[in-house]
Enzyme design. Structure first.
Site, short mmCIF file in Angstrom:
data_model
loop_
_atom_site.label_atom_id
_atom_site.label_comp_id
_atom_site.label_asym_id
_atom_site.label_seq_id
_atom_site.Cartn_x
_atom_site.Cartn_y
_atom_site.Cartn_z
N ASP A 163 16.31 25.55 21.28
CA ASP A 163 16.97 23.83 21.61
C ASP A 163 18.29 23.82 19.84
OD1 ASP A 163 16.04 23.42 24.01
OD2 ASP A 163 13.99 23.16 23.22
N HIS A 180 18.76 23.50 31.65
CA HIS A 180 19.38 24.56 30.90
C HIS A 180 18.14 25.24 30.39
CE1 HIS A 180 16.30 22.01 28.32
NE2 HIS A 180 15.88 23.44 26.88
N HIS A 214 6.62 -0.38 -10.44
CA HIS A 214 6.08 -1.13 -11.40
C HIS A 214 5.20 -1.93 -11.01
CE1 HIS A 214 11.05 -1.96 -11.05
NE2 HIS A 214 10.89 -1.71 -12.07
N ASP A 244 16.51 17.93 31.38
CA ASP A 244 17.42 18.67 31.18
C ASP A 244 16.80 19.52 31.65
OD1 ASP A 244 19.77 20.13 31.05
OD2 ASP A 244 20.53 19.93 29.09
N HIS A 288 16.60 29.44 27.78
CA HIS A 288 15.52 29.77 27.21
C HIS A 288 15.36 31.53 28.60
CE1 HIS A 288 15.03 26.38 24.46
NE2 HIS A 288 14.78 25.71 25.53
S1 FES Z 1 7.21 -2.40 -8.06
FE1 FES Z 1 9.15 -2.49 -8.25
S2 FES Z 1 9.92 -1.49 -6.78
FE2 FES Z 1 7.98 -1.65 -6.21
FE LIG Z 2 15.04 23.87 25.39
#
Ligand code: FES
Ligand SMILES: [Fe+2]
Length: 432
Positions: free
Chosen positions: A360, A214, A110, A211, A219
């Site tokens: 991962d 792992h 708005h 970790d 890997h």
């Molecule tokens: S102006 Fe209405 S939600 Fe931001």
């Molecule tokens: Fe990793």
């Protein structure tokens, strides 16, 4: 084994970090997740951005504190401010962009307009608010504290949280290996990578807090694929971990891991000939091993990898998802070809398409998926590696240091987590 857990009020029953036991409910329970948003993410310091992203007045980047969207904005006087990126009218995002430069912000719903501090400066049909003035109480909600540590900017909604320097404590010593190794500091290059993993945020945080081991199972095939033909990875490098306190932690490889991961000769030469000698001069030799590919987590959800030079935030997105937001961090003083090579390295290893990152993500999302099962969810995660072992004091670095792969920093992470989750007042910051 508790069957049918359905509430967050007994968090103490779910966590026994001293014994290395962490109920899988804390990775999957919606009520616990809601509590985390309040007791972890509305209170702890979290990463907002890097100074290099907002050098000029009006520069802004979007970020998250937990699931709350925030904007970090460079002010006219050079200071930094951050506020909730939520319009006070109906709750639309005040700014939809990730980054840019603006004199102010105008909500696209708005048209309420805000200045760089988040104060309302104009509203359409303003005369109709004659009897209900939009005073400063309708400004965007400020982030209570914003502070920078050597280029890394953090924020917290909690005015009672300790200062950033206090919050980091001894962790700052390890952060320096990332951000203070060369004169001139660091900058981010290449923008952000963002992706969703179907896994709880703590899988990422916990992996980086401790970790390294792992990598051996997860890997090794990817690492083998980038080794020269004649090379074999027969001895997986050992590691060392540190718990600097307050839930932070990390670990580094003790073998020649940098050479295994970083195959680009430009980067290896730069690291060997420029970074290490200058870093030793600036920071001392004690921190030198931390250069050899090290992973750390600043509690709760900011992690980084030295050597590779990626930093990231594990943004919570509900109990079963996280959004990873990651960046490449380079020394400002590095030549352009090194910065380019560093970015290439991060993109090919630790990015959504990176050969290591994919391992991962698959592990974490499969761990999460198994918790869909009622029985699986009742189990404890085992974080008992290295329990009862001696904490070593043979290297002069701060924190509880242990040689050999172990899960001591994870136990510290969950100790801190338990403490904050069980204490909703600001007393939590005193009783550490
Ligand atoms: S102006 Fe209405 S939600 Fe931001
Ligand atoms: Fe990793």
């Amino acid at each position: 084994m508790t069957i049918g857990y359905s509430g967050a009020e007994k968090i103490d029953d779910l966590l026994d970090p001293a014994q290395g036991l962490v109920s899988r409910h804390v990775f999957s329970d919606p009520a616990i997740y809601e509590m985390e948003l309040q007791r972890i993410f509305a209170r702890c310091w979290q990463f907002l951005g890097h100074e290099s992203q907002v050098p000029r007045p009006g520069d802004f980047v979007s970020a998250y504190l937990g699931e709350d969207p925030v904007m970090l904005v460079r002010q006219d006087d050079g200071s930094l401010a951050a506020f909730l990126n939520v319009c006070r009218h109906r709750g639309m995002r005040i700014c939809k962009l990730d980054a840019g430069n603006a004199a102010g912000f105008s909500c696209s719903y708005h048209g309420w307009a805000y200045d760089r501090r988040g104060k309302i400066v104009d509203v359409p049909f303003g005369e109709m608010y004659e009897n209900a003035p939009l005073d400063d109480s309708w400004a965007a909600v400020p982030v209570a504290q914003v502070a920078s540590y050597k280029g890394l900017i953090f924020g917290t909604f909690d005015p009672d949280a300790p200062s950033l320097v206090e919050y980091l404590g001894d962790m700052a010593y390890y952060l320096d290996v990332l951000v203070d190794r060369r004169e001139g500091g660091t900058e981010l290059v290449g923008g952000a990578n963002k992706w969703i993993i179907d896994s709880n945020w703590k899988y990422g945080a916990e992996n980086f807090v401790q970790d390294g081991h792992h990598a051996f199972a997860s890997h090794i095939s990817a690492l083998m694929a980038v080794q020269p033909d004649e090379a074999e990875v027969t001895d997986f490098p050992g590691g060392c971990t540190v718990s600097p306190g307050s839930g932070h932690g990390g670990g580094w490889f003790e073998g020649p891991t940098l050479e295994m991961v970083v195959r680009d000769p430009v980067l290896l030469r730069y690291h060997q000939d420029v970074v290490r000698p200058e870093s030793i001069r600036r920071l001392g030799a004690d921190r030198d091993p931390v250069h050899n590919v090290a992973a750390f987590t600043v509690f709760p959800n900011f992690s980084f990898l030295t050597g590779v030079q990626t930093i990231r935030v594990w943004v919570p997105r509900g109990p079963n998802h996280m959004e990873v937001r990651s960046w490449t961090i380079v020394d400002k003083a590095a030549p352009q070809e090194v910065k380019d090579a560093q970015l290439r390295l991060v993109r090919t290893t630790f990015s959504p398409s990176g050969i290591l990152e994919q391992d991962d993500g698959e592990n974490w999302s499969m761990c999460q998926d198994t918790m869909r099962g009622h029985v699986s969810r009742q189990l404890n995660s085992n974080m008992r590696m290295g329990m009862g072992k001696r904490v070593d004091a043979d290297i002069a670095v701060p924190g509880r240091v242990m040689h050999g792969w172990n899960e001591e920093p994870g136990r510290g992470f969950f100790e801190r987590y338990r403490h904050l989750m069980s204490e909703p007042t600001s007393r939590a910051w005193l009783e550490r």
